[in-house]
Design a protein around this motif. Sequence first.
Motif, short mmCIF file in Angstrom:
data_model
loop_
_atom_site.label_atom_id
_atom_site.label_comp_id
_atom_site.label_asym_id
_atom_site.label_seq_id
_atom_site.Cartn_x
_atom_site.Cartn_y
_atom_site.Cartn_z
N GLN A 31 10.92 10.11 -9.34
CA GLN A 31 11.62 10.31 -8.22
C GLN A 31 11.20 11.51 -7.40
O GLN A 31 11.44 12.64 -7.92
CB GLN A 31 13.09 10.13 -8.51
CG GLN A 31 14.13 10.65 -7.40
CD GLN A 31 14.17 9.43 -6.44
OE1 GLN A 31 14.70 8.41 -6.83
NE2 GLN A 31 13.67 9.43 -5.27
N TYR A 35 11.69 9.30 -2.05
CA TYR A 35 10.90 7.85 -2.64
C TYR A 35 10.88 8.08 -4.16
O TYR A 35 10.39 9.34 -4.54
CB TYR A 35 9.71 7.73 -1.85
CG TYR A 35 9.94 7.55 -0.39
CD1 TYR A 35 10.58 6.32 0.11
CD2 TYR A 35 9.19 8.40 0.31
CE1 TYR A 35 10.59 6.37 1.55
CE2 TYR A 35 9.61 8.20 1.77
CZ TYR A 35 10.36 7.18 2.30
OH TYR A 35 10.35 6.95 3.67
N THR A 37 8.62 6.39 -7.05
CA THR A 37 7.25 5.74 -6.94
C THR A 37 6.84 5.78 -8.50
O THR A 37 7.47 6.17 -9.50
CB THR A 37 6.16 6.52 -6.29
OG1 THR A 37 6.09 7.72 -6.68
CG2 THR A 37 6.47 6.49 -4.72
N LYS A 38 5.56 5.21 -8.77
CA LYS A 38 5.02 4.86 -10.26
C LYS A 38 6.06 4.34 -11.20
O LYS A 38 6.24 5.00 -12.14
CB LYS A 38 4.50 6.53 -10.68
CG LYS A 38 3.64 7.31 -9.85
CD LYS A 38 3.27 8.65 -10.08
CE LYS A 38 2.36 9.26 -9.18
NZ LYS A 38 2.19 10.73 -9.37
N ASP A 45 1.58 0.08 -13.25
CA ASP A 45 2.47 0.44 -12.06
C ASP A 45 2.73 -0.58 -11.13
O ASP A 45 1.91 -1.26 -10.48
CB ASP A 45 1.57 1.74 -11.21
CG ASP A 45 2.76 2.27 -10.17
OD1 ASP A 45 3.90 1.97 -10.24
OD2 ASP A 45 1.96 3.09 -9.30
N ILE A 47 4.70 -0.58 -8.65
CA ILE A 47 4.97 -0.10 -7.11
C ILE A 47 3.49 0.13 -6.48
O ILE A 47 3.23 -0.47 -5.50
CB ILE A 47 5.77 1.26 -6.76
CG1 ILE A 47 7.27 1.10 -7.22
CG2 ILE A 47 5.64 1.75 -5.56
CD1 ILE A 47 8.05 2.28 -7.17
N VAL A 51 5.70 1.79 -0.95
CA VAL A 51 6.46 2.89 -0.76
C VAL A 51 7.38 3.35 -1.77
O VAL A 51 7.53 4.41 -1.89
CB VAL A 51 7.30 2.59 0.70
CG1 VAL A 51 8.44 3.78 0.90
CG2 VAL A 51 6.58 2.38 1.81
N GLY A 52 7.99 2.34 -2.51
CA GLY A 52 8.83 2.75 -3.69
C GLY A 52 10.12 2.50 -3.47
O GLY A 52 10.69 1.70 -2.41
N HIS A 53 11.23 3.15 -4.23
CA HIS A 53 12.58 2.98 -4.02
C HIS A 53 13.08 4.10 -3.33
O HIS A 53 12.93 5.34 -3.44
CB HIS A 53 12.97 2.95 -5.44
CG HIS A 53 14.61 2.88 -5.57
ND1 HIS A 53 15.61 3.80 -5.44
CD2 HIS A 53 15.27 1.89 -5.69
CE1 HIS A 53 16.93 3.60 -5.43
NE2 HIS A 53 16.67 2.04 -5.63
N TYR A 54 14.01 3.77 -2.45
CA TYR A 54 14.87 4.77 -1.70
C TYR A 54 16.11 4.15 -1.13
O TYR A 54 16.51 2.93 -1.52
CB TYR A 54 14.31 5.30 -0.58
CG TYR A 54 13.72 4.24 0.45
CD1 TYR A 54 14.28 4.05 1.72
CD2 TYR A 54 12.61 3.41 0.24
CE1 TYR A 54 13.77 3.11 2.74
CE2 TYR A 54 11.85 2.31 1.05
CZ TYR A 54 12.69 2.44 2.30
OH TYR A 54 12.18 1.67 3.44
N ASP A 122 4.62 -3.46 -5.16
CA ASP A 122 3.23 -3.93 -5.07
C ASP A 122 3.21 -5.41 -4.74
O ASP A 122 3.63 -6.12 -5.44
CB ASP A 122 2.47 -3.78 -6.57
CG ASP A 122 1.16 -4.21 -6.53
OD1 ASP A 122 0.48 -4.75 -5.69
OD2 ASP A 122 0.42 -4.09 -7.71
N ASP A 216 3.86 -4.45 1.86
CA ASP A 216 4.71 -4.36 0.79
C ASP A 216 5.90 -5.58 0.50
O ASP A 216 6.23 -6.22 1.58
CB ASP A 216 5.67 -3.03 1.02
CG ASP A 216 4.82 -1.68 0.77
OD1 ASP A 216 3.52 -1.82 0.88
OD2 ASP A 216 5.29 -0.60 1.44
#
Length: 551
Positions: A31, A35, A37-38, A45, A47, A51-54, A122, A216
């Motif tokens: 975190q 964002y 990520t990873k 991975d 993501i 962009v990832g989580h937000y 991803d 995405d």
Amino acid sequence: MIQDLVVATPFLEHVGNGSWIFGNGLWNITQGPIYATKLHYDGSDAIGAAVGHYAGYDGENNLQWQSASIVTQTDEYIDISFLAAEGELHWVIFDGLAGSYQYFVNHALPDISIFRTLFRLDPIRFTSGRTYLKDEPLPDFSMYANATKVQDETWQLANGSFITKYDWSNYVRERDFNGVYGHETGSWYIHPSTDYFSGNHLSQTLTVHRESSTGDTVQLNVVQDTSHFQIGVTTAQPKGKIWGPWLWYLNNGSITDAARQQKEELSKWPYHWLNDTSYQSRGSLTGSLRLSDDRPASGAAVFLGDTDTSVRPLAQGSNYYYSTYADDLGYFSIPNIRTGTYGLLAWSNGDVLGGVYTNFTRSDIVISSKEETALGDLNWVIPSTHTSIFQIGDFDKKAIGFKNGGAPYQHGLAALSPANLTYTVGKSNSKDWYYAQSNLGTWDVVFAIKPADRVSVRTALLTLSLAGYSQSAGMTILLNDDMILGVLGKENITSDPTLYRSGTTSGEWHLFQYEIAVALLHDGENKLSFRIDRYTLWRGFLWDSIILEWV
């Protein structure tokens, strides 16, 4: 890197520069200030370059995390709080669970229309989306390159078809689980309760889609929405209000396993581990609705919402909300209601009550902890002296029963309704009427009046129920070609986006009534006309019901 380590128990580690790593032996994620990520799961991975989580509200007002701490720790789980100026997002991580429970506690959100968390994942790993209405591959990113953008997140392909994120929408209180998946991995949102969602049975919002600018895979978790499919409003959010908990769940992509997990979450809700007095303090409600003509209110939609019952249900979004349907005898029950004071609304869901266009309302319903609030028999007053001349479609605030009404979400369907149509009472049926009227032209209803009826009464009442309206279409309502009964359009109806955002069932409900002097009706054949004289592509009138009756 810690993502490559196997940490058996739930953990949180601050790694500097406003970043933290947390997870358990099955997964972990990094975190940053905005964002996450990873996402390390099942050896790689999930993501990647996405962009990832937000989390955020109303557009791109994304929350910025200032600190993180473990607020509760037991032998089974840890509760991590990420703090932003607006509030705190919690990740509750259990040992051995692939995924995390999440909930958000408000501190200082402004008046809002939308609040959501989401993952952008991803696209190679997550290729398909699943809701209770739709399970299929997401549009390939390459499709957008040669398509023409026609409105927000909506593109037209060379063959004339459309791709849009709105086709993946659904009704929030009918969901089981939403998610995205591929051959090896699935990521799911499971909501065992919907009491923290805004609005009533007809509240609908987005779920999953392809991000058009990057490709995405998007897994949305919109828990507050008084905008996307209704007249947009913002609502105040009390300090301490909780959205959630819900479960974000990871697996090998199996829908069967996600369904199993959803049933398990239903059996555990309300969650005993959430250390919040107001969350744990709950009671129940029962009652029996009966119409004033002594019929049971069979199948009625029942909504427990704000104490001010004059506020449109779809505009309610400050508190907690509960919905159900009455049984064949009009009986209803709602368990596990947060303690407090509510307003009760009920309306026809069609079928047996298809001719009932009034609502039942009652304020000041008090729910006490560990008690049942038994309302007993409730009298729902309906007109007692009205006699139907004809009715097209059931009153249920939905376009169900008409041609294309309730079809899968799809862009541009309203444009396929005919410009001109004749409906003959006694010969035609509801399937001959279309769910939406959009194109320039006239829809006629031909009906007969018996001379004896004209002698015995003085007034007829025309009631028009719209399941939605998207501007800037205009309609003139005429009787027998030259008598104007009314004009509908942007001047006297507030628009909602339903028709141009793929909706086929409901938007904002509107009711209009017109008195018709008996002298204006002819013995024998008469004609009621709905003429579209102002047109905007993909906009128009979403029908619910039309009734003409003697009063």
